[in-house]
Design a protein around this motif. Structure first.
Motif, PDB file in Angstrom:
ATOM      1  N   GLY A 194     -46.289  31.624 -44.756  1.00  0.00           N
ATOM      2  CA  GLY A 194     -46.246  32.622 -43.691  1.00  0.00           C
ATOM      3  C   GLY A 194     -44.942  32.641 -42.930  1.00  0.00           C
ATOM      4  N   PHE A 195     -44.046  31.696 -43.242  1.00  0.00           N
ATOM      5  CA  PHE A 195     -42.742  31.695 -42.578  1.00  0.00           C
ATOM      6  C   PHE A 195     -41.599  31.862 -43.571  1.00  0.00           C
ATOM      7  CE2 PHE A 195     -38.987  29.172 -41.260  1.00  0.00           C
ATOM      8  CZ  PHE A 195     -38.498  30.068 -40.312  1.00  0.00           C
ATOM      9  N   ASN A 196     -41.443  30.932 -44.512  1.00  0.00           N
ATOM     10  CA  ASN A 196     -40.276  30.981 -45.398  1.00  0.00           C
ATOM     11  C   ASN A 196     -40.647  31.026 -46.880  1.00  0.00           C
ATOM     12  OD1 ASN A 196     -41.160  28.373 -45.764  1.00  0.00           O
ATOM     13  ND2 ASN A 196     -39.272  27.375 -45.099  1.00  0.00           N
ATOM     14  N   ASP A 197     -41.817  31.548 -47.175  1.00  0.00           N
ATOM     15  CA  ASP A 197     -42.276  31.591 -48.568  1.00  0.00           C
ATOM     16  C   ASP A 197     -42.133  32.978 -49.194  1.00  0.00           C
ATOM     17  OD1 ASP A 197     -44.213  32.652 -46.872  1.00  0.00           O
ATOM     18  OD2 ASP A 197     -45.895  31.929 -48.059  1.00  0.00           O
ATOM     19  N   HIS A 198     -41.212  33.775 -48.658  1.00  0.00           N
ATOM     20  CA  HIS A 198     -41.043  35.145 -49.136  1.00  0.00           C
ATOM     21  C   HIS A 198     -39.653  35.340 -49.741  1.00  0.00           C
ATOM     22  CE1 HIS A 198     -38.743  35.725 -45.423  1.00  0.00           C
ATOM     23  NE2 HIS A 198     -39.768  35.167 -44.790  1.00  0.00           N
ATOM     24  N   GLU A 199     -39.411  36.504 -50.295  1.00  0.00           N
ATOM     25  CA  GLU A 199     -38.195  36.762 -51.061  1.00  0.00           C
ATOM     26  C   GLU A 199     -36.925  36.685 -50.199  1.00  0.00           C
ATOM     27  OE1 GLU A 199     -36.097  37.271 -54.486  1.00  0.00           O
ATOM     28  OE2 GLU A 199     -38.279  37.051 -54.303  1.00  0.00           O
ATOM     29  N   LYS A 200     -36.986  37.205 -48.981  1.00  0.00           N
ATOM     30  CA  LYS A 200     -35.802  37.165 -48.114  1.00  0.00           C
ATOM     31  C   LYS A 200     -35.403  35.725 -47.815  1.00  0.00           C
ATOM     32  CE  LYS A 200     -33.962  38.789 -43.689  1.00  0.00           C
ATOM     33  NZ  LYS A 200     -34.245  39.537 -42.430  1.00  0.00           N
ATOM     34  N   ALA A 201     -36.388  34.893 -47.521  1.00  0.00           N
ATOM     35  CA  ALA A 201     -36.113  33.477 -47.250  1.00  0.00           C
ATOM     36  C   ALA A 201     -35.566  32.796 -48.493  1.00  0.00           C
ATOM     37  CB  ALA A 201     -37.384  32.780 -46.769  1.00  0.00           C
TER      38      ALA A 201
END
Length: 345
Positions: A236-243
């Motif tokens: 929910g914080f840094n587990d996405h593509e931008k991160a």
């Protein structure tokens, strides 16, 4: 000054109740759960599996137990605001002698281990080994680079034939640049991928700290010892593509020997700030690590499910800096949700 000292005394007492052994004015030792598991079950943490560090001979300590320039959401450290006491956590109130800290930390570790003598599940030889620690994980709590005699502390452990792993958030590049001797292995922890996410999640209490982190990353290639960027994956914080894209660029800047991608665990005082829903499963950590490896040109070389950690490396085989673990199951798996998988963050 007396108000600050009263506050520190109060928090130290709470830490003692939580199993911390306070050393002098600002340091502490705490038994890692993997030490218990190694002694009683012959199962060892991922540091044994990856780097040969014997879990039963590992001393987990900090020279700055409650002092840090960040107030990270995922940190298990007690921070001002978590409790009904306040203290100045930007600098140590006094500076203890490094030889004293090392001697007392080993003494406290022996007190911890002494209780295992005669335990029906503990091999007497392993107990004897554990009474003489071979490794210091300078990583328990706080920011160790706030201790102004850090090089001397590392040197004192090395004089005793011990290896050292130093874990920092990179807020003091000036200290890292002057480390002599270097630790056996240097870790730089990352969660944020840019200044905005850094301010949101790591919550710096002083200005200019994102720039300091970047400077620390740029210093990593100058180290002769192995270096590690530890990425704590927080669902929910840094587990996405931008991160992922941002973290890949940071890793490329630091060009570490290894990257560890590890799941956030909902333990300690982090439970006041995050929830169990923020803990990714191992398969999610693995998927993120594989994507990161592809972007940075590293190989996925190892993993440990019980600690939800995946190791990426730019060299063919991780350097075994320790003596390894005696028999048993190096990296032995434990049931998901067990206390042991939450230990040794």
């Amino acid at each position: 000054m007396s108000i600050k000292l009263d506050a520190i005394s109060t928090i130290f007492e709470r830490l003692r109740k939580a199993g911390y052994h306070i050393v002098g004015s600002h340091s502490a030792v705490k038994k890692c759960h993997w030490t218990h598991v190694a002694l009683t079950q012959r199962r060892f943490c991922y540091k044994c599996k990856f780097y040969g560090i014997a879990s039963h001979r590992c001393l987990q300590m900090t020279p700055a137990v409650i002092w840090c320039w960040l107030r990270c959401l995922h940190c298990w450290r007690a921070e001002p605001g978590d409790l009904e006491v306040q203290w100045d956590d930007t600098k140590l109130p006094v500076v203890d002698d490094p030889e004293f800290i090392v001697e007392k930390s080993i003494e406290e570790q022996r007190k911890i281990i002494s209780g295992y003598k005669g335990h029906p599940k503990v091999d007497p030889k392993m107990w004897e080994e554990a009474m003489n620690p071979k490794h210091a994980a300078i990583s328990l709590s706080g920011e160790p680079t706030l201790y102004p005699r850090l090089s001397e502390l590392i040197e004192e452990y090395h004089k005793r034939g011990m290896t050292t792993f130093l874990v920092t958030h990179g807020v003091r590049p000036d200290v890292l640049a002057q480390l002599d001797p270097e630790p056996t292995q240097l870790y730089l922890s990352l969660e944020a991928w840019d200044e905005k996410s850094f301010k949101e999640f790591n919550r710096p209490i002083l200005p200019g700290l994102w720039k300091a982190v970047i400077q620390s990353l740029e210093l990593l290639p100058s180290f002769s010892s192995p270096t590690v960027i530890r990425i704590t994956l927080v669902k929910g914080f840094n587990d996405h593509e931008k991160a992922l894209e941002g973290l890949a660029k940071l890793v490329q800047k630091g060009y570490p020997t290894y990257v560890e991608v590890k799941a956030y665990m909902n333990v300690g005082y982090s439970r006041y700030r995050l929830t169990k829903e923020n803990m990714p499963k191992h398969y999610e950590v693995r998927a993120f690590a594989e994507k990161l490896a592809e972007k940075i040109g590293y190989e996925v070389v190892d993993e440990q499910v019980s600690s939800r950690v995946v190791l990426l490396s730019r060299i063919d085989k991780p350097i075994r800096v320790g003596e390894g673990c005696p028999g048993g199951n190096a990296g032995g798996e434990l049931p998901e949700g067990s206390e042991a998988e939450m230990a040794n963050q």
